[in-house]
Design a protein around this motif. Structure first.
Motif, mmCIF file in Angstrom:
data_model
loop_
_atom_site.group_PDB
_atom_site.id
_atom_site.type_symbol
_atom_site.label_atom_id
_atom_site.label_comp_id
_atom_site.label_asym_id
_atom_site.label_seq_id
_atom_site.Cartn_x
_atom_site.Cartn_y
_atom_site.Cartn_z
ATOM 1 N N ASP A 90 0.815 -1.492 0.349
ATOM 2 C CA ASP A 90 -0.153 0.288 -0.566
ATOM 3 C C ASP A 90 0.584 1.344 0.159
ATOM 4 O O ASP A 90 2.373 1.013 -0.322
ATOM 5 C CB ASP A 90 -0.997 -0.012 1.240
ATOM 6 C CG ASP A 90 -0.637 -0.332 2.417
ATOM 7 O OD1 ASP A 90 0.503 0.787 3.019
ATOM 8 O OD2 ASP A 90 -0.715 -1.258 2.790
ATOM 9 N N LEU A 106 -7.148 5.867 -2.348
ATOM 10 C CA LEU A 106 -6.998 5.504 -3.679
ATOM 11 C C LEU A 106 -8.206 5.540 -4.505
ATOM 12 O O LEU A 106 -8.773 4.986 -3.526
ATOM 13 C CB LEU A 106 -6.478 4.448 -3.344
ATOM 14 C CG LEU A 106 -6.155 3.530 -4.337
ATOM 15 C CD1 LEU A 106 -5.321 4.329 -5.704
ATOM 16 C CD2 LEU A 106 -5.942 1.764 -4.390
ATOM 17 N N PRO A 143 -10.594 5.737 -6.901
ATOM 18 C CA PRO A 143 -11.273 4.392 -8.589
ATOM 19 C C PRO A 143 -10.477 4.587 -9.058
ATOM 20 O O PRO A 143 -10.425 3.778 -10.288
ATOM 21 C CB PRO A 143 -12.655 3.790 -8.469
ATOM 22 C CG PRO A 143 -13.053 4.151 -6.809
ATOM 23 C CD PRO A 143 -11.995 5.621 -6.338
ATOM 24 N N TYR A 153 -7.732 5.216 -9.406
ATOM 25 C CA TYR A 153 -6.298 4.891 -9.628
ATOM 26 C C TYR A 153 -6.085 3.325 -9.470
ATOM 27 O O TYR A 153 -4.613 2.838 -9.343
ATOM 28 C CB TYR A 153 -5.306 6.062 -9.220
ATOM 29 C CG TYR A 153 -5.127 7.044 -9.399
ATOM 30 C CD1 TYR A 153 -3.897 7.366 -10.611
ATOM 31 C CD2 TYR A 153 -5.907 8.233 -9.341
ATOM 32 C CE1 TYR A 153 -3.648 8.209 -11.393
ATOM 33 C CE2 TYR A 153 -5.461 9.581 -8.864
ATOM 34 C CZ TYR A 153 -4.654 9.694 -10.680
ATOM 35 O OH TYR A 153 -4.149 10.890 -11.354
ATOM 36 N N TYR A 154 -7.154 2.843 -9.231
ATOM 37 C CA TYR A 154 -7.103 1.379 -8.791
ATOM 38 C C TYR A 154 -6.586 0.236 -9.848
ATOM 39 O O TYR A 154 -5.522 -0.575 -9.789
ATOM 40 C CB TYR A 154 -8.566 0.260 -8.662
ATOM 41 C CG TYR A 154 -9.101 0.659 -7.392
ATOM 42 C CD1 TYR A 154 -8.941 1.926 -6.843
ATOM 43 C CD2 TYR A 154 -10.340 -0.115 -7.073
ATOM 44 C CE1 TYR A 154 -9.328 2.128 -5.510
ATOM 45 C CE2 TYR A 154 -12.018 0.635 -6.366
ATOM 46 C CZ TYR A 154 -10.794 0.975 -5.127
ATOM 47 O OH TYR A 154 -11.884 1.800 -4.157
ATOM 48 N N TYR A 198 -2.678 0.851 -9.770
ATOM 49 C CA TYR A 198 -2.064 0.459 -7.725
ATOM 50 C C TYR A 198 -1.840 -1.531 -8.323
ATOM 51 O O TYR A 198 -1.274 -1.956 -8.432
ATOM 52 C CB TYR A 198 -2.735 0.080 -7.114
ATOM 53 C CG TYR A 198 -3.122 -0.647 -5.691
ATOM 54 C CD1 TYR A 198 -1.572 -0.674 -4.831
ATOM 55 C CD2 TYR A 198 -4.124 -1.727 -5.271
ATOM 56 C CE1 TYR A 198 -1.633 -1.593 -3.619
ATOM 57 C CE2 TYR A 198 -3.617 -2.875 -4.549
ATOM 58 C CZ TYR A 198 -2.421 -2.417 -3.488
ATOM 59 O OH TYR A 198 -2.265 -2.821 -2.335
ATOM 60 N N ALA A 199 -3.070 -2.157 -9.079
ATOM 61 C CA ALA A 199 -3.384 -3.527 -9.791
ATOM 62 C C ALA A 199 -1.899 -3.546 -10.569
ATOM 63 O O ALA A 199 -1.200 -4.463 -10.351
ATOM 64 C CB ALA A 199 -4.328 -3.562 -10.048
ATOM 65 N N TRP A 220 -3.818 -3.535 0.926
ATOM 66 C CA TRP A 220 -3.728 -3.259 1.421
ATOM 67 C C TRP A 220 -4.007 -2.743 3.639
ATOM 68 O O TRP A 220 -3.771 -4.284 3.849
ATOM 69 C CB TRP A 220 -5.646 -2.267 1.984
ATOM 70 C CG TRP A 220 -5.330 -0.828 1.197
ATOM 71 C CD1 TRP A 220 -5.701 -0.217 3.007
ATOM 72 C CD2 TRP A 220 -4.834 0.285 0.406
ATOM 73 N NE1 TRP A 220 -5.573 1.423 2.431
ATOM 74 C CE2 TRP A 220 -4.819 1.402 1.279
ATOM 75 C CE3 TRP A 220 -4.632 -0.133 -0.688
ATOM 76 C CZ2 TRP A 220 -4.385 2.165 0.008
ATOM 77 C CZ3 TRP A 220 -3.638 0.419 -1.484
ATOM 78 C CH2 TRP A 220 -3.468 2.015 -1.117
ATOM 79 N N TYR A 261 -13.345 -1.291 -1.154
ATOM 80 C CA TYR A 261 -12.529 -1.909 -0.866
ATOM 81 C C TYR A 261 -13.004 -2.974 -1.309
ATOM 82 O O TYR A 261 -11.733 -4.070 -2.185
ATOM 83 C CB TYR A 261 -12.298 -2.003 0.644
ATOM 84 C CG TYR A 261 -10.928 -3.546 1.072
ATOM 85 C CD1 TYR A 261 -9.663 -3.158 0.243
ATOM 86 C CD2 TYR A 261 -11.299 -5.167 1.323
ATOM 87 C CE1 TYR A 261 -8.643 -4.370 0.193
ATOM 88 C CE2 TYR A 261 -10.043 -5.440 1.569
ATOM 89 C CZ TYR A 261 -9.220 -4.868 1.094
ATOM 90 O OH TYR A 261 -7.815 -5.882 1.283
ATOM 91 N N LEU A 277 -11.553 -2.937 -4.881
ATOM 92 C CA LEU A 277 -9.952 -2.882 -5.578
ATOM 93 C C LEU A 277 -10.098 -3.968 -5.334
ATOM 94 O O LEU A 277 -8.883 -4.580 -5.993
ATOM 95 C CB LEU A 277 -9.567 -2.055 -3.953
ATOM 96 C CG LEU A 277 -7.857 -1.998 -3.935
ATOM 97 C CD1 LEU A 277 -7.396 -1.262 -5.025
ATOM 98 C CD2 LEU A 277 -7.718 -2.053 -2.444
ATOM 99 N N VAL A 321 -10.232 -5.773 -8.907
ATOM 100 C CA VAL A 321 -9.478 -5.617 -10.063
ATOM 101 C C VAL A 321 -8.126 -5.949 -9.893
ATOM 102 O O VAL A 321 -7.185 -6.217 -11.121
ATOM 103 C CB VAL A 321 -9.835 -3.993 -10.448
ATOM 104 C CG1 VAL A 321 -8.341 -3.003 -10.694
ATOM 105 C CG2 VAL A 321 -10.437 -2.978 -10.062
ATOM 106 N N VAL A 322 -7.530 -6.309 -8.397
ATOM 107 C CA VAL A 322 -6.442 -6.354 -8.016
ATOM 108 C C VAL A 322 -6.173 -7.725 -8.722
ATOM 109 O O VAL A 322 -4.744 -8.197 -9.523
ATOM 110 C CB VAL A 322 -6.108 -6.221 -6.659
ATOM 111 C CG1 VAL A 322 -4.501 -6.786 -7.002
ATOM 112 C CG2 VAL A 322 -5.866 -5.345 -6.819
#
Length: 369
Positions: free
Chosen positions: A120, A136, A138, A140-141, A144-145, A166, A185, A188, A191-192
């Motif tokens: 994170d 963070l 959405p 920029y999800y 981050y992924a 996270w 969350y 997130l 997406v990840v």
């Protein structure tokens, strides 16, 4: 003619000088070879003993090596450490600087330790001006992924399979000074997870541990951890994590104290486990990524040094009875600084590298001395 010849000589050497300066500039910024010791193995009769370390970003290789040697010599097989996104992509979404992460992970590997990586801390370019580094949005999800996937692709082949997405998202502080939002969350994780699995199918995506306890400020500062977990399942997050992390602090009670919704103690993890089973996730394992006891003499949340030693060892021992619990990484090995207050009393080792009594006691237990 002399000025013309001198000018020609200067023109000849100028590109060479620029090239040499550029080489020196970039050489200083290239990763330097690590001074790695010989391969070691952990000796311990309790394989789930672990510690939370705080090494990424220090950059002092000797300090990192000493800290990880101490973890191994104590009889711990696991370490949790934070690998901030902001350190690896500080300026933009293009390119990665793995220097600090490489140093910690390669030295941990040489000590025979299994690394649980928490990811994170948002770089400034990926959040609104004036926001905190836990903010963070959405939009920029995906960035981050991309970072998590790149981390997994680089380090899963080196044995770093456990990746925590996270930390304590049920706290406003950890969610960017916004009200906790389990739906966000869950989004997130959605997406990840597929992005990581596409490049590192063996990676274990660990849902971020929650701050244990009842709601604070009607849930705006902290959402009740059990309510948050139930909301995550309602948001259909279950297919998007492989393991659940918990923070299992003992508070003022021994680890054998009975669990209850209104109590924060070690066995609260049993309530979390029961909810996972209720939602059909009983096949998933858990890990403890923070926990333990504080023995500061002037803090009302602390226990006595003798209680800390006895209850810490009892925590590691009791944890072995849970077949679904893979690791117990207590807070914390040490820090390179002192606060001169109760946060220092979580340490197993003083900032100057001197092991405290709790370290020696756990080592004797782990090695059965």
């Amino acid at each position: 003619m002399f000025p013309v010849r001198l000018f020609s000589v200067r023109l000849f050497f100028l590109p060479l000088l620029i090239a040499l300066l550029a080489l020196q500039f970039f050489h200083l910024r290239l990763p330097q070879p690590l001074n790695l010791p010989e391969q070691q193995t952990v000796v311990s009769h309790n394989p789930i003993i672990g510690l939370h370390t705080r090494l990424t970003g220090i950059g002092d290789e000797a300090y990192i090596q000493q800290a990880l040697e101490q973890v191994r010599e104590m009889g711990a097989s696991w370490v949790v450490d934070l690998f901030p996104w902001a350190y690896v992509q500080p300026r933009s979404r293009y390119g990665y600087d793995w220097t600090g992460a490489d140093m910690v992970i390669e030295h941990a590997h040489r000590q025979g330790l299994q690394v649980i990586a928490r990811l994170d801390i948002v770089p400034a370019w990926a959040r609104p001006p004036g926001s905190t580094d836990r903010h963070l949005d959405p939009e920029y999800y995906a960035d981050y992924a991309n970072y998590v996937a790149a981390f997994a692709a680089r380090y899963t082949p080196q044995g770093v399979r456990h990746i925590i997405i996270w930390n304590e998202p049920n706290l406003s502080f950890e969610w960017g000074e916004r009200p906790p939002d389990p739906g966000a969350y869950a989004a997130l994780l959605k997406v990840v997870y597929p992005q990581v699995k596409a490049v590192a199918p063996d990676a274990i995506i660990v849902a971020g541990a929650l701050s244990p306890g009842s709601p604070l400020d009607d849930g705006r500062t902290r959402m009740d951890d059990m309510q948050y977990l139930a909301s995550l399942y309602d948001a259909e997050a279950a297919p998007y994590f492989d393991m659940w992390a918990v923070h299992a602090y003992g508070g003022l009670e021994p680890p054998t104290a009975e669990p209850a919704p209104e109590r924060v103690n070690f066995r609260r993890i049993e309530l979390v486990r029961a909810m996972m089973e209720q939602f059909g996730d009983g096949h998933k394992h858990m890990i403890i990524t923070e926990g333990g006891y504080n023995d500061h003499p002037r803090w009302n949340g602390a226990v006595t040094p003798a209680e800390r030693i006895n209850w810490t060892i009892a925590t590691y021992e009791l944890a072995q009875s849970y077949p679904w619990l893979d690791a117990v990484a207590l807070w914390q090995h040490s820090t390179p600084f002192t606060t001169r207050s109760h946060p220092d009393a979580w340490n197993f080792v003083a900032p100057d590298g001197t092991p405290r009594a709790i370290y020696h006691a756990v080592r004797a237990y782990a090695l059965q001395e």
